[in-house]
Design a protein around this motif. Structure first.
Motif, PDB file in Angstrom:
ATOM      1  N   VAL A   1      -4.763   8.375   0.316  1.00  0.00           N
ATOM      2  CA  VAL A   1      -5.005   8.023   1.718  1.00  0.00           C
ATOM      3  C   VAL A   1      -4.457   6.616   1.971  1.00  0.00           C
ATOM      4  N   ASP A   2      -3.369   6.563   2.726  1.00  0.00           N
ATOM      5  CA  ASP A   2      -2.734   5.287   3.087  1.00  0.00           C
ATOM      6  C   ASP A   2      -3.350   4.844   4.414  1.00  0.00           C
ATOM      7  N   THR A   3      -3.632   3.567   4.545  1.00  0.00           N
ATOM      8  CA  THR A   3      -4.384   3.132   5.732  1.00  0.00           C
ATOM      9  C   THR A   3      -3.670   2.014   6.498  1.00  0.00           C
TER      10      THR A   3
ATOM     11  N   ALA B   1      -2.916   7.515   7.321  1.00  0.00           N
ATOM     12  CA  ALA B   1      -3.829   7.134   8.402  1.00  0.00           C
ATOM     13  C   ALA B   1      -3.333   5.892   9.133  1.00  0.00           C
ATOM     14  N   ASP B   2      -2.088   5.497   8.864  1.00  0.00           N
ATOM     15  CA  ASP B   2      -1.501   4.375   9.584  1.00  0.00           C
ATOM     16  C   ASP B   2      -0.813   4.943  10.819  1.00  0.00           C
ATOM     17  N   THR B   3      -1.395   4.723  11.984  1.00  0.00           N
ATOM     18  CA  THR B   3      -0.830   5.318  13.209  1.00  0.00           C
ATOM     19  C   THR B   3       0.279   4.446  13.791  1.00  0.00           C
TER      20      THR B   3
ATOM     21  N   LYS C   1       0.829  -1.221   0.000  1.00  0.00           N
ATOM     22  CA  LYS C   1       0.000   0.000   0.000  1.00  0.00           C
ATOM     23  C   LYS C   1       0.857   1.262   0.000  1.00  0.00           C
ATOM     24  N   THR C   2       1.778   1.328   0.963  1.00  0.00           N
ATOM     25  CA  THR C   2       2.584   2.536   1.126  1.00  0.00           C
ATOM     26  C   THR C   2       3.479   2.748  -0.094  1.00  0.00           C
ATOM     27  N   SER C   3       4.080   1.666  -0.588  1.00  0.00           N
ATOM     28  CA  SER C   3       4.948   1.787  -1.775  1.00  0.00           C
ATOM     29  C   SER C   3       4.136   2.294  -2.966  1.00  0.00           C
TER      30      SER C   3
END
Ligand SMILES: Nc1ncnc2c1ncn2[C@@H]1O[C@H](COP(=O)(O)OP(=O)(O)OP(=O)(O)O)[C@@H](O)[C@H]1O
Ligand SMILES: [Mg+2]
Length: 298
Positions: free
Chosen positions: A123-125, A52-54, A29-31
């Motif tokens: 939006v990364d989750t 949005a990844d805490t 996802k992030t990549s």
């Protein structure tokens, strides 16, 4: 039917809008989000990322949702990316039991990115995609954010329920992709180390200690509250205008029976939001906290 990543990029660059990334742990996802941002700015599209990844936070410290406007490829390098343009305080790295601040802050920062002119908002989750919590989290986020596109990275059948929800309950264009072969699992140790480093990186910018009045918290402390219970609690620093200006760690001073804040932020703070975990400024977690137990209330 899944589409190739190249086709997904092409369509997203053509249509733009809010792109919501969906996938289990280590599915790329992030990549994908970073590469989409890189291509988007190259195409001259005003671009922002909402992280949005805490837990595995790339924008702002863990425990927060971060938003960053991407104006040049250099903004995508680790150190620059970490410097959030806006933050929302969630107060924990565990989404379970804390869906509300995770959902509201993600929606708030997505709206802010759009209001500031971003035409591509990525939006990364978190990788919490299954079970009641995962499905509810994604449903409420999608419901509030109104993504134009949802990119789902599927390994097996694990995403079927949440992709079904996306297709049935949102008008978004759902793009299903296979997890790229290059996506490599990272070990639990690597994840913990990365999270600790991100915390430490935030506090390494130089912290001050300042005295905190016990009346400035959200939630409000009960009468006769033992301040020692707040030692090491992560705290969100709010400007009174709906913006989190930073995070800090509370320190209890037993000789004076007072609390101090340890934070790189010293100005523009009007209220403090109590988080739900204890940390050291070295980044090491000292475990979760349930404020209801601490306050002896429901
Ligand atoms: N397309 C790609 N090319 C090369 N490496 C990749 C690609 N996609 C993912 N990876 C590698 O696989 C690993 C996991 O990818 P990534 O962090 O993007 O996944 P994620 O779904 O965001 O994971 P998390 O669940 O931790 O948020 C990383 O080390 C990343 O460098
Ligand atoms: Mg990620």
């Amino acid at each position: 039917m899944t589409v190739a990543l190249e086709d997904a990029y092409a369509r997203l660059l053509d249509e733009r809008g809010v792109v919501f990334l969906l996938g289990d742990i280590d599915t790329g996802k992030t990549s994908f989000g970073l590469e989409l941002a890189r291509r988007s700015i190259s195409a001259g599209i005003p671009t922002a990322i909402v992280d949005a990844d805490t837990v595995q936070s790339s924008i702002g410290p863990p425990t927060t949702v971060g938003m960053k406007r991407i104006e040049s490829p250099e903004d995508l390098e680790d150190e620059r990316l970490f410097q959030a343009d806006a933050m929302g305080f969630v107060g924990t790295i565990i989404p379970k039991g804390h869906l509300l601040p995770l959902v509201t802050n993600t929606a708030k920062l997505t709206a802010r990115a759009k209001a500031e002119g971003a035409e591509m908002v990525i939006v990364d989750t978190t990788s919490l995609v299954s079970g009641i919590y995962g499905q509810s989290l994604k449903f409420f986020k999608m419901d509030l954010i109104h993504p134009d596109h949802i990119v789902a990275f599927e390994r097996g059948g694990e995403l079927e329920p949440v992709v079904g929800i996306a297709q049935r309950f949102t008008p978004a264009n759902v793009i299903e992709c296979d997890v790229p072969d290059e996506a490599m699992p990272r070990s639990v140790d690597d994840r913990v180390m990365f999270r600790e480093e991100q915390f430490a990186r935030y506090f390494a910018t130089g912290t001050s200690r300042w005295r905190v009045k016990p009346t400035v918290f959200m939630p409000t402390l009960p009468p006769e509250f033992d301040l020692a219970l707040l030692d090491d609690l992560v705290t969100g620093l709010e400007d009174g205008n709906g913006t989190c200006v930073g995070i800090g760690v509370l320190e209890y001073d037993a000789t004076e029976d007072i609390l101090r804040m340890i934070s790189p932020v010293t100005e523009g703070v009007k209220g403090l939001r109590l988080g739900s975990m204890r940390i050291e400024t070295s980044g090491r977690s000292r475990g979760p906290v349930d404020l209801r137990h601490l306050f002896g209330s429901e």
